[in-house]
Structure formats: C-alpha cells, structure tokens
Design a protein around this motif. Structure first.
Motif, PDB file in Angstrom:
ATOM      1  N   THR A 400       0.781  -1.232   0.000  1.00  0.00           N
ATOM      2  CA  THR A 400       0.000   0.000   0.000  1.00  0.00           C
ATOM      3  C   THR A 400       0.812   1.280   0.000  1.00  0.00           C
ATOM      4  N   ASP A 436     -10.649  -1.555  -2.296  1.00  0.00           N
ATOM      5  CA  ASP A 436      -9.932  -0.882  -3.375  1.00  0.00           C
ATOM      6  C   ASP A 436      -9.145   0.321  -2.843  1.00  0.00           C
ATOM      7  N   THR A 437      -7.984   0.558  -3.434  1.00  0.00           N
ATOM      8  CA  THR A 437      -7.183   1.779  -3.239  1.00  0.00           C
ATOM      9  C   THR A 437      -7.106   2.214  -1.773  1.00  0.00           C
ATOM     10  N   ASN A 446      -4.864  10.203  -1.584  1.00  0.00           N
ATOM     11  CA  ASN A 446      -4.184  10.762  -2.743  1.00  0.00           C
ATOM     12  C   ASN A 446      -4.349  12.278  -2.746  1.00  0.00           C
ATOM     13  N   LEU A 465      -9.920   3.367 -10.916  1.00  0.00           N
ATOM     14  CA  LEU A 465      -9.490   2.028 -10.547  1.00  0.00           C
ATOM     15  C   LEU A 465      -8.764   1.358 -11.707  1.00  0.00           C
ATOM     16  N   GLY A 480      -6.099  -1.574  -7.466  1.00  0.00           N
ATOM     17  CA  GLY A 480      -5.217  -0.439  -7.279  1.00  0.00           C
ATOM     18  C   GLY A 480      -5.703   0.775  -8.062  1.00  0.00           C
ATOM     19  N   TYR A 481      -4.929   1.843  -7.980  1.00  0.00           N
ATOM     20  CA  TYR A 481      -5.227   3.062  -8.728  1.00  0.00           C
ATOM     21  C   TYR A 481      -4.744   2.949 -10.177  1.00  0.00           C
ATOM     22  N   THR A 549      -1.130   1.132  -9.748  1.00  0.00           N
ATOM     23  CA  THR A 549      -0.630   0.571  -8.498  1.00  0.00           C
ATOM     24  C   THR A 549      -1.127  -0.867  -8.324  1.00  0.00           C
TER      25      THR A 549
END
Length: 642
Positions: A400, A436-437, A446, A465, A480-481, A549
């Motif tokens: 992460t 998620d994220t 972010n 996403l 991830g992003y 990511t």
C-alpha cells in the motif's frame, strides 16, 4: 501501580495497579483518543506541504512517562531516544524535541524524511517538587525534502545514508517555548522546499504543545496517581483482550514463511528474503504464553536503500507495527476495528533478531530511504505465516505504499516538487473481497486533482481504478489506482516502488494481483516503461505518465466465484470481459449496461479450466514474477530459499 522499566519500555510489570473506577478508565481512554485526534487535526489545518496538509502522511501519539504508547489508532515513533539523550529531570515546560536520525532513533524512524517532534507533559502534584514530566505528545510524519542527492530525499541508488539527507539526532528544538532559530536555519537551508519544511515543523511543534496542555488538564482534574492507574488499566485491557481473542485462535506450534523485496536500486533484481519463524507458546511455557517472531534467515543487508533498522529497543517499534495484522483473527470485522494496538501488545510478543548486517539489522551507514520494501513486506510475511497456522483464515497480500512524483520548474519558472503516496488494493478475505485503493497510513489519501492542477504544471486526465488489477479468487483482491498525468512542461518523474516484478500473493487457491507499473507516453511514439526505482526519468511536455498501483491478492478458488458477483464486477468496471473469461471462467454477453453470463458456456469453460490443472492448487500464489526471479537465483540462494 503497575509500570514499565523506564529505561527500556519493556512489558515487565512491577506491581499490580490498584482498582480504579471502570467508568473513569473509559473517560481517560476517550480523552486520550480525543487529544490525539485534536493534535492531528491541528497539524492538518496549519501545515503547508502537500504531503502533510493534503495527503495526511503523518500521525500523532501519546506516551506516558514510562515511554509506553497509550493510544492505538495509529503507529508512531518512540520517545526512547529523546529520554536517552535528555533525562526527564532536564526537561522544562514548553520544550519540544526533534529527531530524524535513523540509527539514533531506537528503531522509531525508518528513513530521514520522517521527522519527529516530541513535547513533554508536565504536572505539579503540589508536593514541593514542582512540575514533573508525566507524559509525552508526539507527531511523526513524512516530509517533502530534507536534503540529500535528489529532490524528495529518497535517492533510489543510494549506497550510504549520507546521500539521503540531513541527519539530526535528538535535539531541543524549542527551549521553554522559544524556538531554536539556529537549528531551524540549518534544517531549512538543507531542504529544497525550505518554506514548506519550516511551516510544517511550526505546525507540528505547536500542535504537540497544544496537546501537552490538554494532557496537563487531565492530570490537573484527576491527579497523577489516578490518571496513571487508568493508563495501566487501559494497557492491561489491551493485553488481556489480545490474549483472549487473538492468541487463543493460533494453534500452539511453529510456522515459517518468507517473502521478498525484488530490487534495491543498485544490484540487478533478485530475491531479498524476509523470513519469520512464528512460535505460539503454550500457556504453561516457563516464559509465559506469547508469540515469538524469529527473523533469522532474513537476507544480508542490501547495497541499496531498502534496509530497515528494526532491532533496537528489543524491537519495541516493530512489535507495535506488526501487531495490527493480528487483528484479522478477530471474530468479526467490527470487532477487528475495535482492537487498538497500544503498548499493551508488547508483553505478548518476543522478537529474536539475526546478528548485525541483515536487511532488518543493517550496520551504519547503510542507506534506508526505501525501507518500506522491508517494513511493509513484513506485514505480509506475518499475514502469510498466520495463514499457514490458521488454515488460510487471513487476508491475502497487499502492498500500500509507493512514492511517485514529478519535479522541475513551473510555468512561471519557479521550482516545484510534487510527491504522492498512492495506495493499492487490499487482499481478499475468507468472507469478503478486498478493499480498493486503500492507504496504510490512517486518514491518508491521494492528492486532490483540483489542488494538483492548480499548483503544478500538469493535468490529471484520469484517476480511477486499475481494471483487472485485483487478484482473482472466490473473494477478489481489491483494485489499485490508475492515474494519468499529462505534463504541461518538461519535467522529471521519480518513483520509489516495489512489487513491479513480484505481485501481492493470493492464498487458499486465490491468484496474485497485478504488479505496479509506470508507462510514459502510452500509445504514443515514445511509449516506454519506467523502472519502479527511478530518480529522474525525463518527461516531455505533452507526454502522459500512466501509473498503475498494485492489486491485492485473491482468496479462494476463482472458479468458485458466483456468476452474479463476476457480472457485478464487469458492470462496475472492476473486471473486464476478458478477465471474467480467463480468470473466472465466465463467458459474458449482453450490453455494457446489462452484462449477462452465458451459463452453459461458462459451466463448460470452468470444467475445461479445472481439467487443465496439473494437481492441487498451491496454498499461496506468488504470480509469474516470482518464477522469473527464482529462476535467476544462484544455487546457494535456491538452497537457502528452500
């Protein structure tokens, strides 16, 4: 009154604490959480740098005079190095102490951009001794630049800590309320972002002094004896809760698991091993019922900056860093969220470290700026070894933290530095998909696109996403992003990231997630992949930087995932139609707004995919990158890996 040895902060009790009103214990516990949150809120409102103000990569902590961490919402650094260099009797009201020296922090500081300020709390008991130190309020966060070879103070090819920035052992930064201007001038002069650094430090020091005043009010209201008895009760409750609800779920025995960092920025990519041998001792063990984490078998320290100093103060910081993973054994997600990790977990964990010279016990002046490759990997290693102990009832792997950014001069010719910590997907669980994220630092996030575009010479064309990034499983890994940044002026891209070859592993038949990836000018004439460790990749005006990511690992057999859940993922854009077919054996027809599973075709495809399996599915799936690196290992390394 119970307590700890103030010189070590160990978990050894000295006397039983007297009975205290349980209602008052709850009041004090809530008060501590309130002060911690107030300090963090004040920092967020008054700091200046994007990393602190907007991304919230910082946290506060409250410790008692015996150096025990009382709050448990987040991890923080340690008070030990401050008290080591400045005994309690030399401290005065209004003092604030500062340090960021990795090797003189007792394991509480991981790399030089992590700056720590500590304010002692004073109380006059009226016994003629005057104000005495009774607690500490601390703030600890990642700052944009503290000097060193590259902007951001995280040179990916560093071979010495001297390349990474300004090292400051514990100093008295504020003396009885008066800032040490000389020290502040030295620190800001070494930073490429002096105004932001000065403002952040002022915000953190002021917030900690405010928190110290709040804590002093608590002692003034109830008295030192009563408040410290409540502190003991809070920590004892944590110890008892973890022993009853967590240790009880781990079978007595010994279990081994290891995972790897993939590169160190200097040598060619290879497997850098981090190993935990977990022993759950029985209740009748002579040294008590506990968990023993033995790190022997961890690889030698790296030439590059992926080392982490974890063995100081008997691993006191590392115990509290790793302990949140244990909460996954709680009976419900709601109960897991209620389990704070404060100093109360320390008596339940014993750590055994290899001799100096390993990734976890590096020798000065080994570089450490990318120590997240080790300290975050250890979270996954502990999750993996626990999964072996409890037959998979642990989440699959997640990763992460990775630092990305751009720097150069803006449209007016002024220098700028944009650094961001983007999260990734968490692992699938035995009862639910991964999230998620997510971001490992509580409340971090972010950078808002609107803020970034207003301050830096680029446009954020996409922030969403990363489709198909979550590992396939009965319960899918979190996504991830995917972020697209179009530069408006020539600049340089930087990245400090792992998991670009190795993936987040799946468990119990689940598949590994997709790895980290950066592509510049995707689909354009100069499309190129960028290494995950990069200090100064040129990016021309008009080019796009595409960042993807990591996705979390999957849990359980993906061919057991119900069709309707796969269709929901396709509808929501989390899984592509190709991914549904290849990873889940689901043939999707219909429109984009109304996908339909062709059940006869899907049933046949799943039978075909099951028949193609060569045997039992592995308990862990590390993804294709592991086979690539393992194939390149020397015979000695292969023997070691077995």
């Amino acid at each position: 009154m119970s307590g700890l040895d103030p010189s070590t902060g160990s978990g050894r009790r000295t006397l039983d604490h007297p009975g205290v009103d349980p209602v008052l214990v709850e009041i004090v516990e809530g008060y501590l959480a309130s002060v911690e949150m107030e300090v963090e809120t004040a920092i967020g409102r008054t700091s200046r740098s994007p990393m602190i103000r907007d991304a919230h990569d910082y946290r506060a902590g409250i410790h008692d005079r015996r150096l025990r961490k009382l709050t448990g919402r987040s991890y923080s650094a340690l008070v030990h190095p401050v008290v080591r260099d400045y005994p309690l009797e030399t401290m005065r009201p209004g003092d604030v102490f500062f340090h960021n020296d990795v090797y003189l922090s007792e394991g509480g500081i991981g790399h030089l951009p992590d700056l720590c300020v500590t304010a002692p709390v004073f109380h006059d008991e009226g016994d003629g001794q005057g104000p005495q130190v009774v607690a500490f309020v601390q703030a600890f966060g990642h700052h944009d630049d503290i000097g060193g070879a590259v902007p951001g103070s995280m040179p990916s090819q560093a071979t010495s800590v001297f390349e990474e920035g300004l090292m400051v052992p514990p100093i008295r930064l504020w003396d009885q309320g008066v800032p040490n201007e000389a020290a502040l001038k030295i620190m800001t002069r070494n930073s490429r972002m002096p105004e932001s650094l000065a403002a952040d430090l002022d915000a953190e020091c002021s917030a900690c002094l405010m928190g110290a005043r709040r804590m002093a009010e608590l002692f003034a209201r109830y008295g030192r004896t009563t408040v410290e008895a409540c502190f003991d009760a809070v920590l004892d409750k944590t110890t008892a809760t973890f022993r009853r609800e967590i240790l009880a779920k781990i079978p007595v025995g010994t279990y081994v698991w290891e995972d790897y960092a993939e590169h160190d920025g200097v040598d060619e990519p290879r497997l850098h091993t981090q190993r935990i041998t977990l022993t759950r001792t029985p209740a009748d063990d002579p040294d008590g019922e506990r968990l023993v984490f033995d790190f022997h078998g961890t690889s030698p320290q790296a030439k590059g900056p992926i080392n982490h100093c974890g063995d100081y103060a008997d691993g006191n910081f590392l115990k509290k860093w790793l302990a949140p993973i244990l909460r996954n054994l709680a009976d419900t997600p709601e109960r897991m969220a209620e389990l704070d990790v404060n100093e109360g977990v320390v008596p339940l964990i014993e750590m055994r470290f290899p001799p100096k010279g390993t990734l976890l016990t590096p020798e000065f002046p080994a570089p450490t700026n990318a120590r997240t490759f080790v300290i975050l990997r250890l979270l996954g290693v502990l999750a993996g070894v626990l999964a072996k102990a409890v037959d998979g009832r642990m989440p699959a792997d997640q990763e992460t933290i990775r630092y990305t950014g751009v720097y150069g001069t803006d449209l007016e010719g002024a220098p700028y530095l944009m650094r961001e910590v983007l999260g990734g997907g968490s692992g699938g669980r035995y009862y639910a998909d991964g999230e998620d994220t997510i971001h490992v630092v509580p409340d971090s996030r972010n950078l808002p696109s609107e803020f970034s575009e207003a301050r830096f010479p680029f446009v954020v064309e996409r922030l969403g996403l990363a489709v198909d990034s979550g590992g396939a499983g009965r319960y899918r890994g979190g996504l991830g992003y995917e972020k697209h940044i179009r530069m408006l002026k020539d600049a340089h891209f930087m990245s400090i990231a792992d998991r670009s070859i190795l993936a987040c592993w799946g468990v119990k038949g689940g598949k590994a997630g997709r790895p980290f990836q950066v592509t510049i000018d995707p689909g354009g004439p100069r499309e190129r992949e960028v290494d995950a460790l990069a200090d100064a990749e040129p990016v021309a005006a008009g080019e796009v930087i595409r960042i993807r990511t990591t996705g979390g690992g999957g849990w359980g057999d993906p061919l057991e995932r119900p069709y309707d859940e796969v269709l929901r993922d396709v509808l929501w854009g989390k899984v592509s139609r190709d991914g549904a077919r290849d990873d889940y054996g689901v043939v999707v027809t219909g429109s984009a707004d109304a996908p339909v599973a062709d059940e006869p075709a899907s049933d046949a495809l799943r039978e075909e995919l099951r028949g193609a399996r060569t045997g039992d599915e592995p308990f862990f799936d590390r993804g294709p990158g592991y086979a690539t690196l393992a194939a390149g290992a020397t015979s000695a390394e292969v023997d070691f890996l077995r």
